[in-house]
Write an enzyme that holds these catalytic residues in place. Structure first.
Site, short mmCIF file in Angstrom:
data_model
loop_
_atom_site.label_atom_id
_atom_site.label_comp_id
_atom_site.label_asym_id
_atom_site.label_seq_id
_atom_site.Cartn_x
_atom_site.Cartn_y
_atom_site.Cartn_z
N ASP A 166 0.85 -1.20 0.00
CA ASP A 166 0.00 0.00 0.00
C ASP A 166 0.88 1.25 0.00
OD1 ASP A 166 -2.77 -1.41 0.87
OD2 ASP A 166 -1.05 -2.30 1.86
N ASP A 199 -20.03 3.37 15.09
CA ASP A 199 -19.40 4.68 14.92
C ASP A 199 -20.30 5.60 14.10
OD1 ASP A 199 -17.12 6.64 14.31
OD2 ASP A 199 -16.06 5.07 15.42
N ASP A 245 -32.18 3.30 8.71
CA ASP A 245 -32.21 2.69 7.39
C ASP A 245 -31.03 1.74 7.19
OD1 ASP A 245 -29.88 4.07 6.40
OD2 ASP A 245 -31.12 5.87 6.15
N GLN A 249 -23.92 4.77 5.76
CA GLN A 249 -22.90 5.60 5.12
C GLN A 249 -22.36 6.64 6.11
OE1 GLN A 249 -21.57 5.29 2.04
NE2 GLN A 249 -20.25 7.05 2.37
N HIS A 254 -15.13 10.04 10.92
CA HIS A 254 -14.57 9.34 12.08
C HIS A 254 -14.65 7.83 11.89
CE1 HIS A 254 -14.46 7.90 16.32
NE2 HIS A 254 -13.69 8.96 16.52
N ASN A 268 -3.08 -3.98 -1.59
CA ASN A 268 -3.77 -3.78 -2.87
C ASN A 268 -3.12 -2.63 -3.65
OD1 ASN A 268 -4.60 -1.71 -1.20
ND2 ASN A 268 -6.71 -1.68 -1.95
N ILE A 272 -3.74 2.73 2.26
CA ILE A 272 -3.15 2.30 3.52
C ILE A 272 -3.29 0.79 3.71
CG2 ILE A 272 -3.49 4.49 4.71
CD1 ILE A 272 -6.10 3.15 5.86
N ASN A 346 -10.95 11.43 25.42
CA ASN A 346 -9.94 12.46 25.16
C ASN A 346 -10.39 13.75 25.84
OD1 ASN A 346 -9.42 10.49 23.12
ND2 ASN A 346 -10.66 11.68 21.69
N ALA A 358 -16.01 2.23 28.16
CA ALA A 358 -14.68 1.67 28.44
C ALA A 358 -14.54 1.30 29.92
CB ALA A 358 -13.60 2.68 28.03
N SER A 410 -9.91 7.19 20.16
CA SER A 410 -10.69 6.52 19.11
C SER A 410 -9.79 5.81 18.12
CB SER A 410 -11.52 7.54 18.33
OG SER A 410 -12.59 7.98 19.09
#
Ligand SMILES: [Ca+2]
Ligand SMILES: [Ca+2]
Ligand SMILES: [Ca+2]
Ligand SMILES: [Ca+2]
Length: 580
Positions: A166, A199, A245, A249, A254, A268, A272, A346, A358, A410
C-alpha cells in the site's frame, strides 16, 4: 612476530581462496551467456561472497583473479537488475590496502570520480559515492587497482516481516510497524469474520474499504423485506441506527478512519494497510454527522453486532455518565462471546476519568500513546485502563475516498480490535476473555513500570502476542563438532517448530547474533521451518551464536575457533649440564 603470524594467516587464506575458487570453477572464463535469471542470481551470490575475501592482491596467484565477466555479472545482476531495491545505487563501501588519511583517501578516490562520504571508524572502510552509475568497466578498473583490498555496493537493510505494498504504508503508517505487525502478519493476516465498527458509519464506496464491507448473506438487498428475519429490512451491509435505514454511510469521517485502521483493504497497492487484512467491516452507524449519539442507538448497535456474527466490537466512543441500558447491552454481548473494546476518552482537562463504556467490566479500555510510547496527554486515565495503542497522528481513510491524519483514543481502539482478530484467526477456540488476556499479558510495559493508570498493562505488541500464542521452538545445530580450526566454516541448521499444530509459515525471519565471526544477520525460513546459514571467523576465540524469531524465542550454541597453528612459547628456565 605478530606480523609474521598475520602474513602466515593471509597466505593460508590465499590458499583457501584459491582452492575454493577452483572448486567453484570460477578460475576459468565463464561459459557463453545462456545465463538465466536463476543462474545469474546464483553467480551473484557467489560473487558477493567472494568479495569479502582479500583476493584482489598482487601477491595472489593469477588463477584467483576475478573471471573476465565478474564485474559484468555483478553490475548487471546486482546493480542494475531487479535487486536494485536492495542496493544504494550510487554508493560503494571500499577497503583500501593501506591506511590513508582523509585527504589522501579523497585524492585516491578522485581518480575514479568518487567522492568520500565518510570513513567508518575502527574497521577502516570508506563510504564513497559517484555521480554516475558505475559501469562494469568502472568496476573492473577499481577491482584491478592493487590499492583496493575489496569493495561492495552499499546495501539496504530493513526490518523483517511482511511489508504490504500500500503506497502510504512506508511513509505514513509508523503505528503499524511500532506494534510489531509486520512480524505478526507472517503468521496471520486474520480471517473473514466481521469486526463491528459502531461509529459514524463507514464510507461504503472508499477504494480501500468498499471491498471490505461485511455482507449479510441472509438478506436480499432492496426488496423491502426482512429476508433473514433479524428485525432489519434489507440490512445487507449493517444498519444506520441514527436514520433507521439500511445504508450506514459515513457522514462524518470518524467511522471511516477507524474502519481503515482496523481492516483497510491491504496489499492492494493503494492507500493504507489495515491491522487485520482479512477481516470484514460491519458498519453500524450509531453516531450522527457531528459524532454524537445516544445510549439507545449504541446499545441497539451492540446487540445487532452480537446477534449477527460479529465477535469483535469496536467502540471508539464514550460518555462521561454510564447508563443501565448500555450496561445491559454490554452484558448481553459479553454473554454471547463477544469481545468489546472502547476508547478511554480524550479530555483536554487532565486528569479525567475513563469514560463509559470503556470503564464497564467486560470492556477493554484503551488509552492512546505517542510514537515514542509515552502516554498522549489528552488520554483519560484511571483504574479501568487495560492497554494502550498508538493514537496520535494516525493516517487512515477519510469519507470522501481520501485519507487524513487524526488523533485520539478513538484511533487507538481499532489497533486493539484488529489484533484481537489476528489472535482469534490463529486460535478460534479461545474465549473473548482469553483473547483479551493474550493482548494485555503481552503488551509492552511503558510509562511507569508495571500496570499504570495511563497505559494499563502497556502498549500492545502484535508480534509478542502472536509468538506467545504459537510458542515456536527454535533449535540451532552445527554440522560438525564444536571446535573449528583456523578459517574452517560451520553450517548451522536452525529448525523452527510450533507447539501448536500449524505449519511454520513461509517468510518467517530468523535473526542471528554472533559474539565473534560472521553469520548472515537474517535469514528466511522455508515452509518446512528450516534455515541454513554458514558461520566463519578469521579470529580465534569462543563464538556464541543466537538464533531468534522474536523476543524470548531463541536458541544459542557455542563454537570454539582455534588458530590453525599453535605457537607454544618455550622458556628455558635453567640450564643444567654441559652443552657439549
Ligand atoms: Ca434483515
Ligand atoms: Ca431484504
Ligand atoms: Ca490499501
Ligand atoms: Ca507501565
Amino acid at each position: 612476530m605478530v606480523k609474521n603470524r598475520e602474513c602466515f594467516r593471509y597466505r593460508l587464506a590465499a590458499v583457501a581462496v584459491a582452492v575454493l575458487l577452483l572448486c567453484l570453477g570460477l578460475g576459468h572464463p565463464a561459459s557463453p551467456s545462456s545465463a538465466g535469471t536463476a543462474r545469474s542470481a546464483q553467480r551473484l551470490r557467489e560473487h558477493r561472497k567472494m568479495l569479502w575475501m582479500p583476493r584482489f592482491s598482487r601477491d595472489f596467484p593469477a588463477q584467483v583473479r576475478p573471471p573476465a565477466d565478474f564485474f559484468e555479472t555483478f553490475f548487471s545482476a546486482g546493480w542494475h537488475g531487479r535487486r536494485a531495491g536492495e542496493i544504494c545505487s550510487h554508493e560503494l563501501l571500499v577497503r583500501l590496502r593501506g591506511e590513508l588519511d582523509e585527504s589522501s583517501a579523497r585524492n585516491f578516490f578522485a581518480r575514479y570520480d568518487l567522492n568520500v562520504i565518510k570513513r567508518i571508524p575502527r574497521i577502516d572502510i570508506w563510504l564513497v559515492t559517484g555521480s554516475e552509475m558505475p559501469s562494469s568497466v568502472f568496476g573492473h578498473r577499481l577491482g584491478q587497482d592493487s590499492d583496493v583490498l575489496w569493495f561492495e555496493p552499499n546495501g539496504r537493510v530493513h526490518t523483517s516481516g511482511i511489508i504490504p505494498d500500500d503506497n502510504f504504508y512506508q511513509a505514513q503508517q509508523w503505528n503499524l510497524r511500532l506494534i510489531g505487525l509486520p512480524e505478526a502478519w507472517v503468521f496471520t493476516t486474520g480471517s473473514a469474520d466481521p469486526i463491528a465498527v459502531i461509529d459514524t458509519g463507514v464510507d461504503l464506496d472508499h477504494p480501500d474499504l468498499a471491498a471490505k464491507i461485511w455482507i449479510n448473506a441472509g438478506e436480499i438487498p432492496a426488496n423491502g423485506q426482512d429476508d433473514d428475519g433479524n428485525g432489519y429490512v434489507d440490512d445487507v451491509h449493517g444498519w444506520d441506527f441514527v436514520h433507521g435505514d439500511a445504508v450506514p454511510q459515513d457522514d462524518n469521517s470518524h467511522g471511516s478512519h477507524v474502519a481503515g485502521i482496523v481492516a483497510a483493504h491491504t496489499d492492494n497497492a493503494i492507500g493504507i494497510a489495515g491491522v487485520a487484512w482479512q477481516s470484514s467491516i460491519m458498519p453500524l452507524k450509531a453516531l450522527n454527522s457531528h459524532g454524537d449519539g445516544t445510549w439507545a442507538d449504541v446499545a441497539e448497535a451492540i446487540i445487532y453486532a452480537a446477534d449477527n456474527g460479529a465477535h469483535i466490537l469496536n467502540l471508539s466512543l464514550g460518555g462521561e455518565e454510564s447508563s443501565q441500558t448500555i450496561e445491559d447491552a454490554v452484558s448481553y454481548a459479553h454473554s454471547q462471546g463477544c469481545l468489546l473494546m472502547a476508547a478511554a476518552g480524550n479530555n483536554e482537562f487532565q486528569p479525567a476519568p475513563v469514560e463509559y463504556p470503556a470503564a464497564l467490566p467486560g470492556v477493554l479500555a484503551v488509552a492512546a500513546t505517542m510514537e515514542d510510547d509515552t502516554p498522549w496527554s489528552y488520554s483519560n486515565r484511571g483504574p479501568e485502563i487495560d492497554v494502550a495503542a498508538p493514537g496520535v497522528d494516525i493516517f487512515s481513510a477519510n469519507r470522501s475516498g481520501s485519507y487524513y491524519l487524526n488523533s485520539g483514543t478513538s484511533m487507538a481502539v481499532p489497533h486493539v480490535s484488529g489484533l484481537a482478530a489476528l489472535i482469534w484467526s490463529l486460535q478460534p477456540t479461545l474465549t473473548a476473555d482469553q483473547v483479551a488476556h493474550a493482548i494485555t499479558s503481552t503488551a509492552r510495559d511503558v510509562y511507569t513500570p508495571g500496570w499504570d493508570q495511563r497505559t494499563g498493562w502497556g502498549r500492545i505488541d502484535a508480534q509478542a502476542a502472536i509468538l506467545h500464542l504459537v510458542q515456536p521452538r527454535i533449535d540451532i545445530v552445527p554440522d560438525r563438532p564444536s571446535i573449528l580450526v583456523g578459517d574452517e566454516s560451520a553450517t548451522l541448521t536452525t529448525t523452527i517448530t510450533y507447539s501448536q499444530s500449524q505449519p511454520v509459515p513461509d517468510g518467517l525471519t530468523v535473526t542471528f547474533i554472533v559474539t565473534l565471526g560472521n553469520v548472515s544477520p537474517q535469514a528466511t525460513a522455508t515452509s518446512g521451518g528450516q534455515v541454513t546459514t554458514t558461520f566463519t571467523s578469521t579470529e580465534s576465540g569462543q563464538a556464541i551464536i543466537t538464533a531468534s524469531v522474536g523476543p524470548g524465542f531463541q536458541d544459542a550454541l557455542t563454537l570454539t575457533v582455534t588458530p590453525r597453528c599453535l605457537y607454544l612459547p618455550v622458556t628455558l628456565d635453567q640450564w643444567s649440564g654441559d652443552p657439549g
